[in-house]
Motif scaffolding. Structure first.
Motif, PDB file in Angstrom:
ATOM      1  N   UNK A 208      -1.995   1.973 -11.805  1.00 48.41           N
ATOM      2  CA  UNK A 208      -1.452   0.978 -10.873  1.00 48.41           C
ATOM      3  C   UNK A 208      -0.471   1.625  -9.895  1.00 48.41           C
ATOM      4  N   UNK A 209       0.290   2.590 -10.373  1.00 51.61           N
ATOM      5  CA  UNK A 209       1.192   3.306  -9.469  1.00 51.61           C
ATOM      6  C   UNK A 209       0.403   4.041  -8.403  1.00 51.61           C
ATOM      7  N   UNK A 210      -0.721   4.626  -8.789  1.00 53.89           N
ATOM      8  CA  UNK A 210      -1.564   5.331  -7.824  1.00 53.89           C
ATOM      9  C   UNK A 210      -2.175   4.364  -6.820  1.00 53.89           C
ATOM     10  N   UNK A 211      -2.610   3.193  -7.288  1.00 53.09           N
ATOM     11  CA  UNK A 211      -3.151   2.177  -6.373  1.00 53.09           C
ATOM     12  C   UNK A 211      -2.082   1.780  -5.366  1.00 53.09           C
ATOM     13  N   UNK A 212      -0.849   1.616  -5.842  1.00 53.05           N
ATOM     14  CA  UNK A 212       0.236   1.297  -4.920  1.00 53.05           C
ATOM     15  C   UNK A 212       0.438   2.377  -3.879  1.00 53.05           C
ATOM     16  N   UNK A 213       0.340   3.651  -4.291  1.00 50.42           N
ATOM     17  CA  UNK A 213       0.465   4.748  -3.334  1.00 50.42           C
ATOM     18  C   UNK A 213      -0.646   4.754  -2.313  1.00 50.42           C
ATOM     19  N   UNK A 214      -1.861   4.457  -2.761  1.00 53.60           N
ATOM     20  CA  UNK A 214      -3.001   4.419  -1.835  1.00 53.60           C
ATOM     21  C   UNK A 214      -2.843   3.324  -0.790  1.00 53.60           C
ATOM     22  N   UNK A 215      -2.321   2.173  -1.192  1.00 52.65           N
ATOM     23  CA  UNK A 215      -2.221   1.040  -0.274  1.00 52.65           C
ATOM     24  C   UNK A 215      -0.994   1.120   0.631  1.00 52.65           C
ATOM     25  N   UNK A 216       0.110   1.660   0.102  1.00 57.83           N
ATOM     26  CA  UNK A 216       1.319   1.771   0.922  1.00 57.83           C
ATOM     27  C   UNK A 216       1.217   2.889   1.955  1.00 57.83           C
ATOM     28  N   UNK A 217       0.516   3.952   1.573  1.00 55.00           N
ATOM     29  CA  UNK A 217       0.406   5.120   2.460  1.00 55.00           C
ATOM     30  C   UNK A 217      -1.080   5.456   2.657  1.00 55.00           C
ATOM     31  N   UNK A 218      -1.768   4.665   3.471  1.00 57.81           N
ATOM     32  CA  UNK A 218      -3.223   4.837   3.603  1.00 57.81           C
ATOM     33  C   UNK A 218      -3.654   6.174   4.190  1.00 57.81           C
ATOM     34  N   UNK A 219      -2.738   6.897   4.830  1.00 55.54           N
ATOM     35  CA  UNK A 219      -3.106   8.185   5.427  1.00 55.54           C
ATOM     36  C   UNK A 219      -2.646   9.372   4.577  1.00 55.54           C
ATOM     37  N   UNK A 220      -2.020   9.080   3.443  1.00 54.61           N
ATOM     38  CA  UNK A 220      -1.574  10.154   2.559  1.00 54.61           C
ATOM     39  C   UNK A 220      -2.776  10.811   1.887  1.00 54.61           C
ATOM     40  N   UNK A 221      -2.724  12.132   1.680  1.00 54.88           N
ATOM     41  CA  UNK A 221      -3.834  12.822   1.027  1.00 54.88           C
ATOM     42  C   UNK A 221      -3.928  12.392  -0.432  1.00 54.88           C
ATOM     43  N   UNK A 222      -5.135  12.437  -0.977  1.00 54.50           N
ATOM     44  CA  UNK A 222      -5.344  12.060  -2.368  1.00 54.50           C
ATOM     45  C   UNK A 222      -4.618  13.015  -3.309  1.00 54.50           C
ATOM     46  N   UNK A 223      -4.517  14.275  -2.922  1.00 57.62           N
ATOM     47  CA  UNK A 223      -3.807  15.244  -3.752  1.00 57.62           C
ATOM     48  C   UNK A 223      -2.344  14.857  -3.902  1.00 57.62           C
TER      49      UNK A 223
END
Length: 269
Positions: A208-223
């Motif tokens: 869930x923390x990772x999902x939050x990172x994906x949605x808050x920072x859509x241009x952040x690299x997956x790494x």
């Protein structure tokens, strides 16, 4: 379209929130909604109208229970959407429903199969204006809980709070020590009350923390998202994400970009 409502104080120990998903008019077609596992159970009332020309009823009736999810649930929505739900805290559904969480985990049930005599609340909610439904729902839930005479296990609540605060970055041994029980006892408590062992609850919290990172920072690299969420590397992140979400992190981002239902956070996304 999606909104959350805080529970009354009398339900706060068991309930995380009430929520609604509504559409002002019938959807132009079928909308796919990916609901991600969050360690919680829900009761859902479907008060909407089926699409024009539809002859079938909801496969689970108009009200149903979703047990603790082990993987994502993909739901197809159509017609005029009017959903009302309650999301229990991890360990909160068991004392209210009177059913061990592991018997419901990973499955959906018609509400009447678990809570007998619930037809009256379904009828009342269907006839009530939208503005008063949450209050009616909370009153019914409070009456149901009082009739059971049980309370959530404080040890489970303490452990799940630690898991959430640490975003899953805590060992099962440390959790057991923090709440004053043995590791095996904590495992049994979690399976009975939450529907998943504590190690799985930690994995879901990290996810869930990772999902939050994906949605808050859509241009952040997956790494970078993987590192910030506590995964060993991007490959580990992708494997775990696919196991829980059913798609890769990149596929989830693209799917979310075109989703018709947008959420204020990652709670139901």
């Amino acid at each position: 379209m999606y909104r959350e409502y805080a529970p009354p104080d009398t339900l706060a120990d068991a309930v995380e929130c009430f929520w609604t998903i509504r559409s002002a008019s019938p959807l132009p077609g079928v909308v796919t909604n990916r609901v991600l596992p969050d360690g919680c159970s829900d009761i859902i009332f479907d008060l909407g109208e089926p699409p024009a020309g539809s002859t079938g009823s909801h496969p689970l009736g108009r009200s149903y229970i979703v047990g603790t999810m082990r993987t994502a649930l993909v739901v197809e929505l159509s017609g005029r959407i009017d959903l009302l739900g309650v999301r229990f805290r991890p360990g909160g559904a068991t004392p209210v429903l009177g059913v061990p969480a592991d018997e419901l985990a990973g499955r959906r049930f018609a509400l009447d199969d678990v809570v007998r005599g619930c037809g009256s609340v379904v009828h009342r909610l269907a006839e009530a204006p939208a503005s008063s439904r949450t209050v009616l729902f909370a009153e019914w839930l409070g009456d149901l809980w009082r009739s059971r005479g049980h309370t959530p296990d404080a040890r489970v609540g303490m452990a799940t709070d630690i898991i959430r605060r640490r975003y899953g970055a805590v060992s099962v041994g440390a959790l057991a020590e923090a709440v004053g029980v043995g590791r095996r006892q904590l495992e049994r408590l979690f399976v009975h009350d939450v529907g998943a062992p504590p190690g799985e609850a930690c994995r879901v919290a990290r996810f869930r923390a990772a999902v939050g990172g994906l949605t808050r920072e859509p241009h952040q690299t997956l790494a970078r998202v993987a590192h910030a969420s506590g995964y060993c590397d991007q490959a580990h992140f992708t494997r775990e994400f696919r196991r829980l979400a059913g798609v890769s992190p990149g596929e989830y981002r693209r799917e979310r970009d075109v989703a018709s239902i947008q959420y204020p956070d990652a709670s139901l996304a």
